[in-house]
Design a protein around this motif. Structure first.
Motif, PDB file in Angstrom:
ATOM      1  N   ALA A 141      35.455 -34.602  53.482  1.00  0.00           N
ATOM      2  CA  ALA A 141      36.163 -33.086  53.614  1.00  0.00           C
ATOM      3  C   ALA A 141      35.041 -32.193  53.089  1.00  0.00           C
ATOM      4  O   ALA A 141      34.577 -31.218  53.536  1.00  0.00           O
ATOM      5  CB  ALA A 141      37.305 -33.049  53.125  1.00  0.00           C
ATOM      6  N   LYS A 142      34.489 -32.496  51.858  1.00  0.00           N
ATOM      7  CA  LYS A 142      33.416 -31.601  51.338  1.00  0.00           C
ATOM      8  C   LYS A 142      32.178 -31.482  52.148  1.00  0.00           C
ATOM      9  O   LYS A 142      31.750 -30.231  52.246  1.00  0.00           O
ATOM     10  CB  LYS A 142      32.903 -32.242  49.940  1.00  0.00           C
ATOM     11  N   VAL A 143      31.717 -32.703  52.836  1.00  0.00           N
ATOM     12  CA  VAL A 143      30.610 -32.450  53.795  1.00  0.00           C
ATOM     13  C   VAL A 143      30.907 -31.667  54.964  1.00  0.00           C
ATOM     14  O   VAL A 143      30.102 -30.810  55.253  1.00  0.00           O
ATOM     15  CB  VAL A 143      30.172 -33.708  53.977  1.00  0.00           C
ATOM     16  N   VAL A 144      32.038 -32.085  55.576  1.00  0.00           N
ATOM     17  CA  VAL A 144      32.432 -31.097  56.714  1.00  0.00           C
ATOM     18  C   VAL A 144      32.610 -29.642  56.514  1.00  0.00           C
ATOM     19  O   VAL A 144      31.888 -28.894  57.040  1.00  0.00           O
ATOM     20  CB  VAL A 144      33.675 -31.905  57.062  1.00  0.00           C
ATOM     21  N   THR A 145      33.091 -29.504  55.187  1.00  0.00           N
ATOM     22  CA  THR A 145      33.245 -27.880  54.795  1.00  0.00           C
ATOM     23  C   THR A 145      32.051 -27.239  54.608  1.00  0.00           C
ATOM     24  O   THR A 145      31.654 -26.256  55.198  1.00  0.00           O
ATOM     25  CB  THR A 145      34.199 -27.867  53.667  1.00  0.00           C
ATOM     26  N   HIS A 146      30.929 -28.193  53.972  1.00  0.00           N
ATOM     27  CA  HIS A 146      29.873 -27.364  53.598  1.00  0.00           C
ATOM     28  C   HIS A 146      28.927 -27.302  54.837  1.00  0.00           C
ATOM     29  O   HIS A 146      28.337 -26.163  54.998  1.00  0.00           O
ATOM     30  CB  HIS A 146      29.057 -28.758  52.761  1.00  0.00           C
ATOM     31  N   TYR A 147      28.842 -28.116  55.778  1.00  0.00           N
ATOM     32  CA  TYR A 147      28.241 -28.006  56.976  1.00  0.00           C
ATOM     33  C   TYR A 147      28.794 -27.131  58.188  1.00  0.00           C
ATOM     34  O   TYR A 147      28.098 -26.897  59.008  1.00  0.00           O
ATOM     35  CB  TYR A 147      27.471 -29.411  57.480  1.00  0.00           C
ATOM     36  N   GLY A 148      30.283 -27.088  58.220  1.00  0.00           N
ATOM     37  CA  GLY A 148      30.915 -26.623  59.188  1.00  0.00           C
ATOM     38  C   GLY A 148      31.382 -25.208  58.952  1.00  0.00           C
ATOM     39  O   GLY A 148      31.892 -24.403  59.914  1.00  0.00           O
ATOM     40  N   PHE A 149      31.115 -24.505  57.725  1.00  0.00           N
ATOM     41  CA  PHE A 149      31.723 -23.101  57.687  1.00  0.00           C
ATOM     42  C   PHE A 149      30.804 -21.958  58.315  1.00  0.00           C
ATOM     43  O   PHE A 149      31.585 -21.302  58.963  1.00  0.00           O
ATOM     44  CB  PHE A 149      31.790 -22.900  55.995  1.00  0.00           C
ATOM     45  N   ILE A 150      29.650 -22.045  58.088  1.00  0.00           N
ATOM     46  CA  ILE A 150      28.801 -20.893  58.821  1.00  0.00           C
ATOM     47  C   ILE A 150      29.140 -21.087  60.440  1.00  0.00           C
ATOM     48  O   ILE A 150      29.176 -19.897  60.995  1.00  0.00           O
ATOM     49  CB  ILE A 150      27.401 -21.145  58.319  1.00  0.00           C
ATOM     50  N   PRO A 151      28.923 -22.280  61.029  1.00  0.00           N
ATOM     51  CA  PRO A 151      28.998 -22.097  62.198  1.00  0.00           C
ATOM     52  C   PRO A 151      30.357 -21.832  62.721  1.00  0.00           C
ATOM     53  O   PRO A 151      30.480 -21.245  63.658  1.00  0.00           O
ATOM     54  CB  PRO A 151      28.798 -23.730  62.548  1.00  0.00           C
ATOM     55  N   LEU A 152      31.289 -22.143  62.049  1.00  0.00           N
ATOM     56  CA  LEU A 152      32.862 -21.483  62.059  1.00  0.00           C
ATOM     57  C   LEU A 152      32.854 -20.201  62.362  1.00  0.00           C
ATOM     58  O   LEU A 152      33.346 -19.744  63.233  1.00  0.00           O
ATOM     59  CB  LEU A 152      33.800 -22.189  61.226  1.00  0.00           C
ATOM     60  N   ILE A 153      32.313 -19.400  61.203  1.00  0.00           N
ATOM     61  CA  ILE A 153      32.197 -18.216  61.026  1.00  0.00           C
ATOM     62  C   ILE A 153      31.506 -17.764  62.313  1.00  0.00           C
ATOM     63  O   ILE A 153      31.844 -16.494  62.948  1.00  0.00           O
ATOM     64  CB  ILE A 153      31.669 -17.743  59.870  1.00  0.00           C
ATOM     65  N   ILE A 154      30.294 -18.109  62.920  1.00  0.00           N
ATOM     66  CA  ILE A 154      29.540 -17.535  63.851  1.00  0.00           C
ATOM     67  C   ILE A 154      30.464 -17.774  65.250  1.00  0.00           C
ATOM     68  O   ILE A 154      30.563 -16.572  66.182  1.00  0.00           O
ATOM     69  CB  ILE A 154      28.336 -18.275  64.296  1.00  0.00           C
ATOM     70  N   VAL A 155      31.226 -18.741  65.214  1.00  0.00           N
ATOM     71  CA  VAL A 155      32.027 -19.011  66.757  1.00  0.00           C
ATOM     72  C   VAL A 155      33.216 -18.047  66.721  1.00  0.00           C
ATOM     73  O   VAL A 155      33.672 -17.412  67.613  1.00  0.00           O
ATOM     74  CB  VAL A 155      32.480 -20.344  66.697  1.00  0.00           C
ATOM     75  N   ILE A 156      33.865 -17.869  65.369  1.00  0.00           N
ATOM     76  CA  ILE A 156      34.989 -16.953  65.462  1.00  0.00           C
ATOM     77  C   ILE A 156      34.445 -15.117  65.826  1.00  0.00           C
ATOM     78  O   ILE A 156      34.915 -14.627  66.484  1.00  0.00           O
ATOM     79  CB  ILE A 156      35.690 -16.830  63.971  1.00  0.00           C
ATOM     80  N   GLY A 157      33.059 -15.118  65.113  1.00  0.00           N
ATOM     81  CA  GLY A 157      32.630 -13.811  65.466  1.00  0.00           C
ATOM     82  C   GLY A 157      32.172 -13.477  66.784  1.00  0.00           C
ATOM     83  O   GLY A 157      32.215 -12.520  67.355  1.00  0.00           O
ATOM     84  N   MET A 158      31.730 -14.731  67.419  1.00  0.00           N
ATOM     85  CA  MET A 158      31.373 -14.362  68.993  1.00  0.00           C
ATOM     86  C   MET A 158      32.618 -14.329  69.905  1.00  0.00           C
ATOM     87  O   MET A 158      32.437 -13.895  70.956  1.00  0.00           O
ATOM     88  CB  MET A 158      30.582 -15.798  69.441  1.00  0.00           C
ATOM     89  N   ASN A 159      33.783 -14.889  69.271  1.00  0.00           N
ATOM     90  CA  ASN A 159      34.989 -14.695  70.201  1.00  0.00           C
ATOM     91  C   ASN A 159      35.904 -13.495  69.963  1.00  0.00           C
ATOM     92  O   ASN A 159      36.872 -13.524  70.608  1.00  0.00           O
ATOM     93  CB  ASN A 159      35.812 -16.109  70.223  1.00  0.00           C
ATOM     94  N   SER A 160      35.457 -12.670  69.190  1.00  0.00           N
ATOM     95  CA  SER A 160      36.034 -11.482  68.797  1.00  0.00           C
ATOM     96  C   SER A 160      35.724 -10.375  69.772  1.00  0.00           C
ATOM     97  O   SER A 160      34.684 -10.280  70.525  1.00  0.00           O
ATOM     98  CB  SER A 160      35.789 -11.006  67.410  1.00  0.00           C
ATOM     99  N   GLU A 161      36.326  -9.391  69.926  1.00  0.00           N
ATOM    100  CA  GLU A 161      36.146  -8.108  70.527  1.00  0.00           C
ATOM    101  C   GLU A 161      35.591  -6.811  69.596  1.00  0.00           C
ATOM    102  O   GLU A 161      36.379  -6.775  68.523  1.00  0.00           O
ATOM    103  CB  GLU A 161      37.614  -7.351  71.057  1.00  0.00           C
TER     104      GLU A 161
END
Length: 70
Positions: A38-58
């Motif tokens: 979970a630590k590894v997934v969180t470490h490498y997945g946080f920034i891409p998650l923020i980018i995906v959320i930002g790309m899907n916003s209005e």
């Protein structure tokens, strides 16, 4: 009066106690393994998650706008 003998004396534990220790150790090892993953997934997945959320916003920003600090 004669002293009472308690059931919690020194001696070898029964089969159930050994099985409990094994199960406890197994759960502890599994929990440690899961937390490491979970630590590894969180470490490498946080920034891409923020980018995906930002790309899907209005309004829909460009990728360069999301990555620029301004």
């Amino acid at each position: 009066m004669a002293p009472r003998i308690s059931g919690k004396g020194k001696g070898k534990p029964g089969k159930g106690a050994a099985g409990d220790r094994s199960a406890c150790r197994c759960v502890k090892e599994w929990t440690t393994w899961a937390m490491k993953k979970a630590k590894v997934v969180t470490h490498y997945g946080f920034i891409p998650l923020i980018i995906v959320i930002g790309m899907n916003s209005e309004p829909k920003p460009q990728l360069s706008q999301l990555l620029s600090p301004v």
